[in-house]
Design a protein around this motif. Structure first.
Motif, PDB file in Angstrom:
ATOM      1  N   ARG A  58       0.841  -1.196   0.000  1.00 44.82           N
ATOM      2  CA  ARG A  58       0.000   0.000   0.000  1.00 44.82           C
ATOM      3  C   ARG A  58       0.881   1.253   0.000  1.00 44.82           C
ATOM      4  NH1 ARG A  58      -5.264   1.131   3.740  1.00 44.82           N
ATOM      5  NH2 ARG A  58      -5.940   2.938   2.553  1.00 44.82           N
ATOM      6  N   SER A  59       1.626   1.396  -1.052  1.00 45.64           N
ATOM      7  CA  SER A  59       2.530   2.527  -1.193  1.00 45.64           C
ATOM      8  C   SER A  59       3.265   2.375  -2.520  1.00 45.64           C
ATOM      9  CB  SER A  59       3.526   2.561  -0.030  1.00 45.64           C
ATOM     10  OG  SER A  59       4.324   3.716  -0.108  1.00 45.64           O
ATOM     11  N   TYR A  60       4.227   3.229  -2.723  1.00 48.30           N
ATOM     12  CA  TYR A  60       5.075   3.129  -3.906  1.00 48.30           C
ATOM     13  C   TYR A  60       6.375   2.445  -3.515  1.00 48.30           C
ATOM     14  CZ  TYR A  60       1.900   6.473  -6.043  1.00 48.30           C
ATOM     15  OH  TYR A  60       0.790   7.087  -6.549  1.00 48.30           O
ATOM     16  N   ILE A  61       6.807   1.510  -4.342  1.00 48.50           N
ATOM     17  CA  ILE A  61       8.075   0.819  -4.137  1.00 48.50           C
ATOM     18  C   ILE A  61       8.892   0.996  -5.418  1.00 48.50           C
ATOM     19  CG2 ILE A  61       9.216  -1.404  -3.762  1.00 48.50           C
ATOM     20  CD1 ILE A  61       7.641  -0.539  -1.331  1.00 48.50           C
ATOM     21  N   GLY A  62      10.074   1.522  -5.284  1.00 51.71           N
ATOM     22  CA  GLY A  62      10.960   1.664  -6.430  1.00 51.71           C
ATOM     23  C   GLY A  62      10.667   2.892  -7.274  1.00 51.71           C
ATOM     24  N   ASN A  63      11.552   3.127  -8.210  1.00 56.07           N
ATOM     25  CA  ASN A  63      11.466   4.294  -9.084  1.00 56.07           C
ATOM     26  C   ASN A  63      11.338   3.934 -10.555  1.00 56.07           C
ATOM     27  OD1 ASN A  63      11.837   6.219  -6.956  1.00 56.07           O
ATOM     28  ND2 ASN A  63      13.960   5.562  -6.880  1.00 56.07           N
ATOM     29  N   TYR A  64      11.206   2.642 -10.834  1.00 58.19           N
ATOM     30  CA  TYR A  64      11.150   2.162 -12.212  1.00 58.19           C
ATOM     31  C   TYR A  64       9.870   1.355 -12.429  1.00 58.19           C
ATOM     32  CZ  TYR A  64      16.121   3.247 -12.055  1.00 58.19           C
ATOM     33  OH  TYR A  64      17.320   3.872 -11.903  1.00 58.19           O
ATOM     34  N   PRO A  65       8.729   2.011 -12.544  1.00 60.42           N
ATOM     35  CA  PRO A  65       7.499   1.232 -12.743  1.00 60.42           C
ATOM     36  C   PRO A  65       7.538   0.485 -14.071  1.00 60.42           C
ATOM     37  CG  PRO A  65       7.081   3.567 -13.104  1.00 60.42           C
ATOM     38  CD  PRO A  65       8.489   3.449 -12.592  1.00 60.42           C
ATOM     39  N   ASN A  66       7.049  -0.736 -14.047  1.00 64.46           N
ATOM     40  CA  ASN A  66       6.964  -1.530 -15.273  1.00 64.46           C
ATOM     41  C   ASN A  66       5.660  -1.278 -16.008  1.00 64.46           C
ATOM     42  OD1 ASN A  66       9.422  -2.842 -14.899  1.00 64.46           O
ATOM     43  ND2 ASN A  66       8.492  -4.337 -13.560  1.00 64.46           N
ATOM     44  N   PHE A  67       4.630  -0.903 -15.243  1.00 66.96           N
ATOM     45  CA  PHE A  67       3.322  -0.735 -15.864  1.00 66.96           C
ATOM     46  C   PHE A  67       2.382  -0.056 -14.881  1.00 66.96           C
ATOM     47  CE2 PHE A  67      -0.565  -2.168 -18.058  1.00 66.96           C
ATOM     48  CZ  PHE A  67      -0.195  -1.848 -19.358  1.00 66.96           C
ATOM     49  N   PHE A  68       1.437   0.723 -15.419  1.00 68.23           N
ATOM     50  CA  PHE A  68       0.396   1.343 -14.600  1.00 68.23           C
ATOM     51  C   PHE A  68      -0.935   0.656 -14.871  1.00 68.23           C
ATOM     52  CE2 PHE A  68       2.885   5.459 -15.434  1.00 68.23           C
ATOM     53  CZ  PHE A  68       3.578   5.392 -14.238  1.00 68.23           C
ATOM     54  N   TYR A  69      -1.688   0.461 -13.818  1.00 63.33           N
ATOM     55  CA  TYR A  69      -3.072   0.005 -13.932  1.00 63.33           C
ATOM     56  C   TYR A  69      -3.950   1.072 -13.310  1.00 63.33           C
ATOM     57  CZ  TYR A  69      -1.326  -4.647 -15.027  1.00 63.33           C
ATOM     58  OH  TYR A  69      -0.696  -5.707 -15.619  1.00 63.33           O
ATOM     59  N   GLU A  70      -5.058   1.369 -13.958  1.00 67.07           N
ATOM     60  CA  GLU A  70      -6.048   2.290 -13.401  1.00 67.07           C
ATOM     61  C   GLU A  70      -7.294   1.482 -13.078  1.00 67.07           C
ATOM     62  OE1 GLU A  70      -6.401   5.324 -16.445  1.00 67.07           O
ATOM     63  OE2 GLU A  70      -5.025   6.599 -15.321  1.00 67.07           O
ATOM     64  N   VAL A  71      -7.599   1.391 -11.790  1.00 64.87           N
ATOM     65  CA  VAL A  71      -8.703   0.562 -11.331  1.00 64.87           C
ATOM     66  C   VAL A  71      -9.619   1.407 -10.458  1.00 64.87           C
ATOM     67  CG1 VAL A  71      -9.337  -1.547 -10.110  1.00 64.87           C
ATOM     68  CG2 VAL A  71      -7.138  -1.424 -11.313  1.00 64.87           C
ATOM     69  N   LYS A  72     -10.854   1.527 -10.870  1.00 68.14           N
ATOM     70  CA  LYS A  72     -11.846   2.230 -10.056  1.00 68.14           C
ATOM     71  C   LYS A  72     -12.193   1.357  -8.852  1.00 68.14           C
ATOM     72  CE  LYS A  72     -13.976   4.781 -13.845  1.00 68.14           C
ATOM     73  NZ  LYS A  72     -13.279   4.354 -15.025  1.00 68.14           N
ATOM     74  N   LEU A  73     -12.496   1.993  -7.744  1.00 69.46           N
ATOM     75  CA  LEU A  73     -12.814   1.258  -6.526  1.00 69.46           C
ATOM     76  C   LEU A  73     -13.949   0.259  -6.757  1.00 69.46           C
ATOM     77  CD1 LEU A  73     -12.081   0.884  -3.587  1.00 69.46           C
ATOM     78  CD2 LEU A  73     -13.656   2.728  -3.010  1.00 69.46           C
ATOM     79  N   ALA A  74     -14.928   0.640  -7.548  1.00 68.16           N
ATOM     80  CA  ALA A  74     -16.065  -0.252  -7.826  1.00 68.16           C
ATOM     81  C   ALA A  74     -15.651  -1.477  -8.641  1.00 68.16           C
ATOM     82  CB  ALA A  74     -17.162   0.515  -8.561  1.00 68.16           C
ATOM     83  N   GLU A  75     -14.474  -1.427  -9.273  1.00 67.54           N
ATOM     84  CA  GLU A  75     -14.009  -2.531 -10.113  1.00 67.54           C
ATOM     85  C   GLU A  75     -12.903  -3.362  -9.464  1.00 67.54           C
ATOM     86  OE1 GLU A  75     -14.567  -0.851 -14.596  1.00 67.54           O
ATOM     87  OE2 GLU A  75     -12.834  -0.085 -13.484  1.00 67.54           O
ATOM     88  N   ILE A  76     -12.587  -3.068  -8.211  1.00 69.63           N
ATOM     89  CA  ILE A  76     -11.439  -3.730  -7.585  1.00 69.63           C
ATOM     90  C   ILE A  76     -11.613  -5.247  -7.511  1.00 69.63           C
ATOM     91  CG2 ILE A  76     -12.145  -3.479  -5.169  1.00 69.63           C
ATOM     92  CD1 ILE A  76      -8.607  -2.905  -6.476  1.00 69.63           C
TER      93      ILE A  76
END
Length: 113
Positions: free
Chosen positions: A33-51
């Motif tokens: 539940r936070s950010y780890i690292g500085n090199y993201p491989n990919f972003f996901y956008e997930v709405k709370l209703a779709e979790i």
């Protein structure tokens, strides 16, 4: 949140031939539940209703086709028109929530899937 794919190996003593030492059946996923690292491989956008749908679909990924299905629904590819807006949001959120550790994410390793 950060998702980390922990890839299992018999050992990591050698730089080459990783595929011969991989044990994918023992791979795990860590959710932070936070950010780890500085090199993201990919972003996901997930709405709370779709979790719940996201978690179920993520758990069903077993191959490239499953990953493609997940990415098509929730992913932000580098070629997506919303890529830079998403990147800006993540950078701003990182700076807001972790101001001491935050910096700009390095997207050189970002995948397009």
């Amino acid at each position: 949140y950060t998702l980390i794919h922990n890839k299992a190996h018999t050992n990591v003593a050698f730089m080459f031939g990783e595929d011969k030492r991989r044990r994918p059946q023992e791979d795990t996923l860590t959710v932070v539940r936070s950010y780890i690292g500085n090199y993201p491989n990919f972003f996901y956008e997930v709405k709370l209703a779709e979790i719940d749908d996201f978690v179920e679909q993520l758990g069903d990924v077993r191959d490239e086709a499953g990953l493609t299905k997940l990415v098509e629904r929730f992913g932000v590819r580098r070629t997506d028109a919303s890529f830079w807006a998403a990147s800006d949001w993540f950078n701003e959120d990182f700076a807001r929530t972790r101001p001491i550790e935050a910096g700009l994410f390095d997207l050189n390793r970002y995948s397009n899937y």
